[in-house]
Design an enzyme around this catalytic site. Structure first.
Site, mmCIF file in Angstrom:
data_model
loop_
_atom_site.group_PDB
_atom_site.id
_atom_site.type_symbol
_atom_site.label_atom_id
_atom_site.label_comp_id
_atom_site.label_asym_id
_atom_site.label_seq_id
_atom_site.Cartn_x
_atom_site.Cartn_y
_atom_site.Cartn_z
ATOM 1 N N HIS A 192 0.802 -1.226 0.000
ATOM 2 C CA HIS A 192 0.000 0.000 0.000
ATOM 3 C C HIS A 192 0.837 1.279 0.000
ATOM 4 O O HIS A 192 0.416 2.304 0.538
ATOM 5 C CB HIS A 192 -0.930 0.010 1.223
ATOM 6 C CG HIS A 192 -2.223 -0.704 0.985
ATOM 7 N ND1 HIS A 192 -2.716 -1.669 1.850
ATOM 8 C CD2 HIS A 192 -3.147 -0.614 -0.014
ATOM 9 C CE1 HIS A 192 -3.875 -2.128 1.400
ATOM 10 N NE2 HIS A 192 -4.152 -1.507 0.265
ATOM 11 N N HIS A 292 -5.944 -3.533 -11.022
ATOM 12 C CA HIS A 292 -6.570 -3.228 -9.738
ATOM 13 C C HIS A 292 -8.079 -3.284 -9.948
ATOM 14 O O HIS A 292 -8.608 -2.727 -10.903
ATOM 15 C CB HIS A 292 -6.134 -1.820 -9.326
ATOM 16 C CG HIS A 292 -6.693 -1.341 -8.035
ATOM 17 N ND1 HIS A 292 -7.660 -0.351 -7.979
ATOM 18 C CD2 HIS A 292 -6.416 -1.668 -6.757
ATOM 19 C CE1 HIS A 292 -7.940 -0.095 -6.720
ATOM 20 N NE2 HIS A 292 -7.222 -0.890 -5.951
#
Length: 387
Positions: A192, A292
């Site tokens: 992240h 994603h």
């Protein structure tokens, strides 16, 4: 055929709002697109309201390239996340209309298929206590459901650094997950964009015995030299790209060879054709594509159209079997994972139908995803603190 108007629908959960855009035509055909915004849903709706007047209404839905060009450049200002996400919803809906009108799935219009199925990996499955025992049980449930790949961020609220105790805890969590899923399943390690290069490299070496399939966003995405520094010191493949919203902005990443896998989001990059162009460029740099995908079933169906015709497509992320599984109710024909794979959509267009009445049962929420709050991984209001 001409576009008469668009309608927008927001499907809400505590941690994400999904925006669905229906594009209506004067011949009665309707297409649908989808994106997921973080904290910008109202801004997206405002942009779409203006874009409908300025660009969308009266356009030919078959002329997808022209509509995207006008929406991207016709307002002069540089297009960012909001504009490119709005374009993605409308562009995807136009492909849906085109496929329905011609009676073929969208992937047939993009060159035909190069595969008959698409591998999936699970995300959103570790909404449980952050202990090795709980993660072991949750990971077992993923593989028992047929998945052969999953992703996890085990790093708590780590930021730039990760102290010794939290490092040991993260290693224990990954050890438990690997034990649960066995040696053959793919284990994607999500970072992240948390860490400094030195910390990311150290953690990659700590995790090496568990054979991560990739390291995702090991450093913040803005500095590609930092990413290259990590890539040059780790053995695992490096993946990134979900926070890049224009395919042109991938140029420096390609030139640096700082990533092995790119992760564009069809719902943020301007849609199916824009992402297809990016994937073709990635292929010339010997990079794989693993989009994603934290949206719902429309965005999943759209990304499957891309996967079908993309030779360098690796795998597709899927949230909706574990996090907010009930939102699949808003789409008829929602893609499902069977034995670890999606089958290619065979119905015309995207192969799904959006149900506005079902969507109305999930009203927009004040959704938040605060990566720095304790318990963020639970994706519930009780699991996050207001900061």
């Amino acid at each position: 055929m001409r576009i008469t108007h668009i309608s927008t629908h927001v499907v809400g959960t505590p941690w994400r709002n999904l925006t669905y855009v229906q594009v209506h035509t004067d011949e009665g055909l309707t297409g649908v697109g989808e994106t997921r915004m973080l904290g910008h849903t109202d801004a997206l709706l405002g942009y779409l309201h203006e874009a409908e007047r300025n660009h969308i209404a009266g356009s030919d839905p078959f002329a997808v390239e022209d509509l995207v060009r006008r929406m991207k450049y016709g307002d002069y200002g540089r297009a960012g996340e909001i504009v490119m996400s709005g374009i993605a919803c409308v562009e995807t809906a136009c492909w849906d209309i085109k496929g329905k009108a011609l009676g073929v799935p969208v992937w047939q219009l993009l060159g035909g298929s190069v595969t008959d199925r698409v591998k999936a990996y699970a995300n959103g499955w570790y909404t449980t206590e952050r202990t090795p025992e709980a993660y072991h049980e949750a990971a077992r449930a993923v593989v028992e459901r047929g998945y052969r790949a999953l992703k996890i961020d085990p790093f708590g609220t780590g930021r730039l650094e990760l102290d010794h105790d939290e490092t040991c805890r993260a290693v224990a969590l990954i050890e438990a997950v690997r034990d649960a899923i066995g040696p053959d399943a793919e284990l994607m390690l999500e970072m992240h964009g948390r860490f400094s290069p030195a910390t990311a490299v150290r953690l990659a070496r700590e995790m090496a015995p568990f054979r991560p399939a990739w390291l995702e966003e090991p450093v913040p995405p803005e500095n590609l030299k930092a990413l290259a520094k990590v890539a040059g010191q780790v053995e695992a493949p490096v993946a990134t790209g979900e926070r890049i919203h224009d395919r042109i902005e991938f140029r420096e990443l390609f030139e640096s060879q700082a990533a092995d896998i790119i992760q564009p989001d069809v719902g943020h990059l301007g849609g199916i054709a824009e992402t297809r162009k990016l994937a073709a460029t990635a292929e010339t740099h010997y990079m794989l594509v693993a989009p994603h995908n934290v949206g719902g079933s429309v965005l999943t169906a759209a990304t499957l159209q891309l996967a079908a015709c993309t030779p360098n497509f690796k795998i597709l992320e899927h949230f909706n079997d574990f996090a907010d599984a009930e939102i699949k109710q808003v789409v008829r024909g929602a893609p499902e994972v069977v034995d670890g794979y999606f089958a290619l959509p065979q119905e015309p267009g995207l192969g799904v139908e959006f149900d506005p009445e079902a969507a109305a049962r999930f009203p927009q929420q004040q959704a938040r995803f605060d990566l720095w709050a304790e318990g963020w991984e639970k994706r519930t209001p009780a699991g996050r603190e207001d900061r």
